[in-house]
Design a protein around this motif. Structure first.
Motif, mmCIF file in Angstrom:
data_model
loop_
_atom_site.group_PDB
_atom_site.id
_atom_site.type_symbol
_atom_site.label_atom_id
_atom_site.label_comp_id
_atom_site.label_asym_id
_atom_site.label_seq_id
_atom_site.Cartn_x
_atom_site.Cartn_y
_atom_site.Cartn_z
ATOM 1 N N TRP A 21 0.811 -1.218 0.000
ATOM 2 C CA TRP A 21 0.000 0.000 0.000
ATOM 3 C C TRP A 21 0.842 1.265 0.000
ATOM 4 N N ILE A 22 1.975 1.254 0.675
ATOM 5 C CA ILE A 22 2.856 2.432 0.636
ATOM 6 C C ILE A 22 3.405 2.609 -0.773
ATOM 7 N N THR A 23 3.760 1.501 -1.426
ATOM 8 C CA THR A 23 4.237 1.566 -2.812
ATOM 9 C C THR A 23 3.137 2.083 -3.728
ATOM 10 N N ALA A 24 1.916 1.578 -3.546
ATOM 11 C CA ALA A 24 0.785 1.998 -4.382
ATOM 12 C C ALA A 24 0.504 3.492 -4.226
ATOM 13 N N ILE A 25 0.494 3.962 -2.988
ATOM 14 C CA ILE A 25 0.231 5.386 -2.742
ATOM 15 C C ILE A 25 1.354 6.249 -3.299
ATOM 16 N N SER A 26 2.594 5.828 -3.079
ATOM 17 C CA SER A 26 3.751 6.596 -3.568
ATOM 18 C C SER A 26 3.734 6.716 -5.084
ATOM 19 N N ILE A 27 3.511 5.591 -5.770
ATOM 20 C CA ILE A 27 3.502 5.605 -7.229
ATOM 21 C C ILE A 27 2.352 6.454 -7.758
ATOM 22 N N THR A 28 1.189 6.357 -7.124
ATOM 23 C CA THR A 28 0.043 7.170 -7.547
ATOM 24 C C THR A 28 0.364 8.658 -7.451
ATOM 25 N N MET A 29 0.952 9.060 -6.337
ATOM 26 C CA MET A 29 1.304 10.477 -6.145
ATOM 27 C C MET A 29 2.427 10.903 -7.089
ATOM 28 N N LEU A 30 3.352 10.008 -7.373
ATOM 29 C CA LEU A 30 4.438 10.328 -8.311
ATOM 30 C C LEU A 30 3.889 10.546 -9.714
ATOM 31 N N TYR A 66 9.351 14.839 -5.038
ATOM 32 C CA TYR A 66 10.591 14.431 -4.360
ATOM 33 C C TYR A 66 10.283 13.661 -3.070
ATOM 34 N N PHE A 67 9.269 14.118 -2.338
ATOM 35 C CA PHE A 67 8.922 13.459 -1.075
ATOM 36 C C PHE A 67 8.500 12.012 -1.315
ATOM 37 N N PHE A 68 7.587 11.810 -2.264
ATOM 38 C CA PHE A 68 7.101 10.451 -2.503
ATOM 39 C C PHE A 68 8.140 9.598 -3.225
ATOM 40 N N ALA A 69 9.054 10.232 -3.938
ATOM 41 C CA ALA A 69 10.168 9.483 -4.528
ATOM 42 C C ALA A 69 11.053 8.921 -3.411
ATOM 43 N N ALA A 70 11.288 9.745 -2.387
ATOM 44 C CA ALA A 70 12.083 9.292 -1.241
ATOM 45 C C ALA A 70 11.374 8.162 -0.504
ATOM 46 N N VAL A 71 10.046 8.271 -0.362
ATOM 47 C CA VAL A 71 9.259 7.217 0.291
ATOM 48 C C VAL A 71 9.357 5.925 -0.508
ATOM 49 N N LEU A 72 9.251 6.023 -1.833
ATOM 50 C CA LEU A 72 9.326 4.836 -2.684
ATOM 51 C C LEU A 72 10.694 4.163 -2.583
ATOM 52 N N ILE A 73 11.757 4.961 -2.618
ATOM 53 C CA ILE A 73 13.109 4.402 -2.506
ATOM 54 C C ILE A 73 13.284 3.698 -1.165
ATOM 55 N N ILE A 75 10.905 2.345 0.789
ATOM 56 C CA ILE A 75 10.102 1.129 0.913
ATOM 57 C C ILE A 75 10.658 0.013 0.031
ATOM 58 N N VAL A 76 11.243 0.354 -1.118
ATOM 59 C CA VAL A 76 11.885 -0.653 -1.963
ATOM 60 C C VAL A 76 13.105 -1.235 -1.240
ATOM 61 N N PHE A 77 13.906 -0.364 -0.633
ATOM 62 C CA PHE A 77 15.076 -0.816 0.116
ATOM 63 C C PHE A 77 14.656 -1.703 1.280
ATOM 64 N N TYR A 78 13.619 -1.283 1.995
ATOM 65 C CA TYR A 78 13.111 -2.077 3.117
ATOM 66 C C TYR A 78 12.631 -3.445 2.643
ATOM 67 N N HIS A 79 11.878 -3.461 1.560
ATOM 68 C CA HIS A 79 11.328 -4.703 1.001
ATOM 69 C C HIS A 79 12.450 -5.690 0.660
ATOM 70 N N LEU A 80 13.485 -5.197 0.000
ATOM 71 C CA LEU A 80 14.589 -6.067 -0.403
ATOM 72 C C LEU A 80 15.351 -6.610 0.803
ATOM 73 N N VAL A 81 15.694 -5.721 1.721
ATOM 74 C CA VAL A 81 16.459 -6.130 2.908
ATOM 75 C C VAL A 81 15.654 -7.105 3.759
ATOM 76 N N TYR A 82 14.377 -6.810 3.949
ATOM 77 C CA TYR A 82 13.507 -7.647 4.783
ATOM 78 C C TYR A 82 13.457 -9.085 4.269
ATOM 79 N N HIS A 83 13.229 -9.243 2.972
ATOM 80 C CA HIS A 83 13.062 -10.591 2.427
ATOM 81 C C HIS A 83 14.393 -11.318 2.230
ATOM 82 N N VAL A 84 15.456 -10.572 1.975
ATOM 83 C CA VAL A 84 16.771 -11.215 1.876
ATOM 84 C C VAL A 84 17.193 -11.737 3.240
#
Length: 224
Positions: A21-30, A66-73, A75-84
């Motif tokens: 949902w954070i990714t969905a909201i960020s991309i929508t706003m971007l 810029y704000f939602f770009a930072a949020v997207l970056i 959450i992507v970093f979190y997603h990768l680290v979490y699952h790895v």
């Protein structure tokens, strides 16, 4: 009739739902603010709904972008680290996913029983790879576009042209992916996955029928 938790299986834990949902909201706003920087709204939006006047201001849309770009970056970093760290790779594409997707689609069209699937359907894993590539491309090209705005940094015309074109291409790819993602729920069988993105749980009988490989893994893990 209300089901209890014994009739359901946890498919999407809280972390996955937050990322989704954070990714969905960020991309929508971007997307919204990105169009605002072109600028489209000031030129072509004849009727401006209440509260949308800020979309015609380049400075505001840029800061929000810029704000939602930072949020997207993040959450992507979190997603990768979490699952790895947890070594969870269920959504990563596997060999034969192309053929598997074809077999499932063919079964749907012919109204036959689908071949057994794991936690994610082959087409879901392919869709994940598509979004991973598109989002990765939009982030990398977006960073390049920010760097060229830094005072003292001089970029060649070719760099600016290709950076902008690839950023736009990635945006179009993401929009197309979103349309296809939402369109997948036109298929009745896919709608049973929707509760998982809100509550985390899906129907147990649905899992047994459509994700039998995953269901057997869960049973084995429970016995162990």
């Amino acid at each position: 009739m209300k089901q209890n938790k014994k009739d359901k299986i946890l498919r999407q834990p809280l972390s996955n739902r937050l990322v989704h949902w954070i990714t969905a909201i960020s991309i929508t706003m971007l997307i919204i603010t990105g169009f605002g920087q072109m600028p489209l709204y000031g030129r072509y939006l004849i009727v401006q709904p209440f509260g949308t006047g800020w979309l015609t201001r380049y400075d505001l849309t840029l800061y929000v972008h810029y704000f939602f770009a930072a949020v997207l970056i993040f959450i992507v970093f979190y997603h990768l680290v979490y699952h790895v760290m947890r070594k969870e790779y269920d959504i990563v594409p596997k060999k034969g996913d192309g053929k598997g997707s074809y077999e499932i689609i063919k079964a749907m069209i012919l109204r036959k029983h689908e071949p057994p699937s794991d936690k994610y359907l082959p087409e879901q894993r392919l869709a994940y790879a598509y979004f991973a590539f598109s989002i990765g491309l939009v982030i990398i090209t977006g960073i390049f576009k920010v760097i060229k705005n830094i005072q003292g940094v001089q970029a060649s015309n070719a760099f600016l042209l290709w950076g902008a074109q690839l950023h736009n291409l990635a945006t179009v790819m993401i929009i197309f992916g979103i349309i296809m993602h939402l369109g997948a729920f036109v298929v009745k069988a896919n709608r049973k996955m929707l509760p998982g993105m809100f509550t985390g749980y899906v129907d147990k009988e649905y899992v047994k029928d459509r994700h039998s490989i995953w269901y057997e893994k869960l049973r084995k893990h429970k016995k162990d």
